[in-house]
Design a protein around this motif. Structure first.
Motif, short mmCIF file in Angstrom:
data_model
loop_
_atom_site.label_atom_id
_atom_site.label_comp_id
_atom_site.label_asym_id
_atom_site.label_seq_id
_atom_site.Cartn_x
_atom_site.Cartn_y
_atom_site.Cartn_z
N ASN A 183 0.72 -1.21 -0.07
CA ASN A 183 -0.13 0.05 0.00
C ASN A 183 0.85 1.56 -0.30
OD1 ASN A 183 -2.28 -1.90 0.71
ND2 ASN A 183 -1.63 -2.15 2.34
N MET A 184 0.55 2.42 -0.88
CA MET A 184 1.43 3.86 -0.50
C MET A 184 0.22 4.56 -0.42
SD MET A 184 5.00 2.93 -3.62
CE MET A 184 5.25 3.97 -2.13
N PHE A 185 0.16 5.82 -0.94
CA PHE A 185 -0.61 7.03 0.42
C PHE A 185 0.37 8.42 -0.51
CE2 PHE A 185 -3.11 3.84 2.60
CZ PHE A 185 -2.41 3.31 3.67
N TRP A 186 -0.82 8.85 -0.23
CA TRP A 186 -0.27 10.26 -0.59
C TRP A 186 -1.01 11.06 -0.11
CZ3 TRP A 186 4.44 12.89 -2.55
CH2 TRP A 186 4.81 12.04 -3.04
N TYR A 187 -0.78 12.32 0.91
CA TYR A 187 -1.43 13.11 1.69
C TYR A 187 -1.03 14.55 1.44
CZ TYR A 187 -2.70 9.27 4.66
OH TYR A 187 -3.15 8.16 5.15
N PHE B 172 -4.39 6.91 -3.31
CA PHE B 172 -3.90 5.29 -2.28
C PHE B 172 -3.85 4.62 -3.20
CE2 PHE B 172 -7.09 2.17 -1.14
CZ PHE B 172 -8.31 3.40 -0.94
N SER B 173 -2.85 3.33 -2.70
CA SER B 173 -2.39 2.23 -3.66
C SER B 173 -2.80 0.56 -3.19
CB SER B 173 -1.61 2.92 -5.19
OG SER B 173 -1.35 1.76 -6.21
N TYR B 174 -2.97 -0.54 -3.66
CA TYR B 174 -2.88 -1.19 -3.30
C TYR B 174 -2.31 -2.25 -3.69
CZ TYR B 174 -6.82 -1.69 -5.38
OH TYR B 174 -8.07 -2.24 -6.64
N ASP B 175 -1.81 -1.33 -4.82
CA ASP B 175 -0.98 -2.50 -5.41
C ASP B 175 -0.59 -2.07 -6.82
OD1 ASP B 175 -1.99 -6.03 -6.92
OD2 ASP B 175 -0.05 -5.04 -6.67
N VAL B 176 0.37 -2.56 -7.47
CA VAL B 176 0.83 -2.42 -8.79
C VAL B 176 -0.09 -1.82 -9.87
CG1 VAL B 176 2.05 -2.15 -10.90
CG2 VAL B 176 3.07 -3.11 -8.41
N LYS B 177 -0.44 -0.79 -10.43
CA LYS B 177 -1.10 0.07 -11.40
C LYS B 177 -3.15 -0.14 -11.04
CE LYS B 177 0.98 -2.22 -15.65
NZ LYS B 177 1.52 -0.76 -16.62
N ARG C 179 0.97 4.06 -10.23
CA ARG C 179 2.21 3.07 -9.80
C ARG C 179 2.27 2.28 -10.50
NH1 ARG C 179 0.90 0.55 -3.76
NH2 ARG C 179 3.55 -0.34 -3.30
N GLU C 180 3.29 2.11 -11.56
CA GLU C 180 3.92 1.24 -12.58
C GLU C 180 4.69 -0.27 -12.29
OE1 GLU C 180 2.98 0.75 -15.86
OE2 GLU C 180 1.11 3.09 -15.47
N LYS C 181 5.66 0.64 -10.66
CA LYS C 181 6.36 -0.57 -9.97
C LYS C 181 5.91 -0.74 -8.52
CE LYS C 181 10.11 -0.40 -13.15
NZ LYS C 181 11.51 -0.64 -13.01
N LYS C 182 5.85 -1.70 -7.90
CA LYS C 182 5.31 -1.70 -6.54
C LYS C 182 6.20 -0.37 -5.84
CE LYS C 182 4.53 -5.02 -3.16
NZ LYS C 182 5.01 -6.71 -2.34
N GLU C 183 7.38 -0.21 -5.90
CA GLU C 183 7.93 0.75 -4.62
C GLU C 183 7.93 1.90 -4.75
OE1 GLU C 183 8.67 -1.58 -7.08
OE2 GLU C 183 11.22 -0.44 -8.44
N SER D 251 4.16 4.56 3.09
CA SER D 251 3.83 3.29 3.05
C SER D 251 3.09 2.07 4.00
CB SER D 251 4.95 2.37 1.91
OG SER D 251 6.05 2.30 2.96
N SER D 252 2.58 0.91 3.71
CA SER D 252 2.33 0.58 5.05
C SER D 252 1.29 -1.41 4.10
CB SER D 252 0.83 0.34 5.44
OG SER D 252 0.05 0.65 4.42
N PRO D 253 2.29 -2.33 5.40
CA PRO D 253 1.98 -3.56 4.67
C PRO D 253 1.05 -3.71 4.47
CG PRO D 253 3.19 -3.08 7.03
CD PRO D 253 3.10 -1.89 6.39
N THR D 254 0.21 -4.92 3.74
CA THR D 254 -1.14 -5.05 4.48
C THR D 254 -1.03 -6.76 5.49
OG1 THR D 254 -1.71 -5.01 1.95
CG2 THR D 254 -3.15 -6.73 2.86
N SER D 255 0.04 -7.37 5.47
CA SER D 255 0.68 -8.51 5.59
C SER D 255 0.53 -7.74 7.25
CB SER D 255 1.38 -9.38 5.53
OG SER D 255 2.06 -8.48 5.72
N GLY D 256 -0.41 -8.82 8.44
CA GLY D 256 -0.05 -8.82 9.49
C GLY D 256 -0.82 -8.05 10.38
N GLY D 257 -2.00 -6.93 9.73
CA GLY D 257 -2.85 -6.52 10.09
C GLY D 257 -2.10 -5.60 10.64
#
Lengths: 114, 115
Positions: free
Chosen positions: A31-35, A48-53, A68-72, A93-99
């Motif tokens: 996940n990535m975000f712009w504020y 925000f984006s939760y995956d590439v593209k 968002r063309e690449k994950k990073e 940015s934030s991970p999805t796994s781990g909750g």
């Protein structure tokens, strides 16, 4: 340590210019975000984006687009900058796994549109 | 609509004074709660977080926060502030919903600690 970097700390652009703000994270976060951060208004989510593209509108997407063309990498684009877009822009940015959904922030880009 | 309300926009304290910053949210479902801090010229960073379990959460630098579900509150406390605590503090709520989540930030509280 998670590192989120933004391409510029300070930018000055003219009204009507196309502006690109770049953000890169090195922790393989989904996940990535712009504020944008404005005094007295806190952080307001632009996109925000939760995956590439993949992208989703936040609370204030008008006048902005993202890529968002690449994950990073997550780019914020101001198609035609206006003076009311003068602000501090924060990428996260934030991970999805781990909750946890904890967000990791970049240093910010202070954009001035004249 | 979900919202996060921080009670004070500006707080000025003397060193050694006790601190409590209020945060209330409006959302009836499951939430994760956060306090972030932004020191002058630095990145926004996590101070502490609550997911489940003990509603009293301890974070870095002596900060703690208490989740009171019945009051929809997550107030930040520190028994004795230092000059280095001068910063802006943001409360955030991550609302877990079917198909995704959304994080909402409060407007922030600027704390100034007098030496």
């Amino acid at each position: 340590d998670v590192k989120v970097t933004q391409s510029s700390r300070y930018l000055v652009k003219r009204t009507g210019e196309k502006v690109f703000l770049e953000c890169v994270q090195d922790m393989d976060h989904e996940n990535m975000f712009w504020y944008r951060q404005d005094p007295g208004l806190g952080l307001r989510l632009i996109y925000f984006s939760y995956d590439v593209k993949m992208k989703e509108k936040g609370d204030i997407p008008e006048g902005y687009s993202v890529s968002r063309e690449k994950k990073e990498r997550f780019s914020l684009i101001l198609e035609s900058a206006s003076t009311n877009q003068t602000s501090m822009y924060l990428c996260a940015s934030s991970p999805t796994s781990g909750g946890s959904y904890e967000q990791y922030f970049g240093p910010g880009t202070r954009l001035t549109v004249t | 609509a979900q919202s996060v309300s921080q009670h004070n926009h500006h707080v000025i304290l003397s060193e050694a004074a006790s601190l409590e910053l209020g945060c209330n949210y409006s959302y009836g479902g499951t939430v994760n709660l956060f306090w972030y801090v932004q020191y002058p010229g630095q990145h926004l960073q996590l101070l502490l977080k609550y997911f489940s379990g003990d509603p009293l959460v301890k974070g870095i630098k002596g900060f703690e926060a208490e989740f009171i579900k019945s009051k929809f509150s997550f107030n930040l406390r520190k028994p004795s502030v230092q000059w280095s605590d001068t910063a802006e503090y943001f409360c955030a709520v991550n609302a877990r919903r079917t198909g995704g989540f959304k994080t909402i930030f409060g407007a922030g509280t600027r704390l100034f600690v007098k030496a």
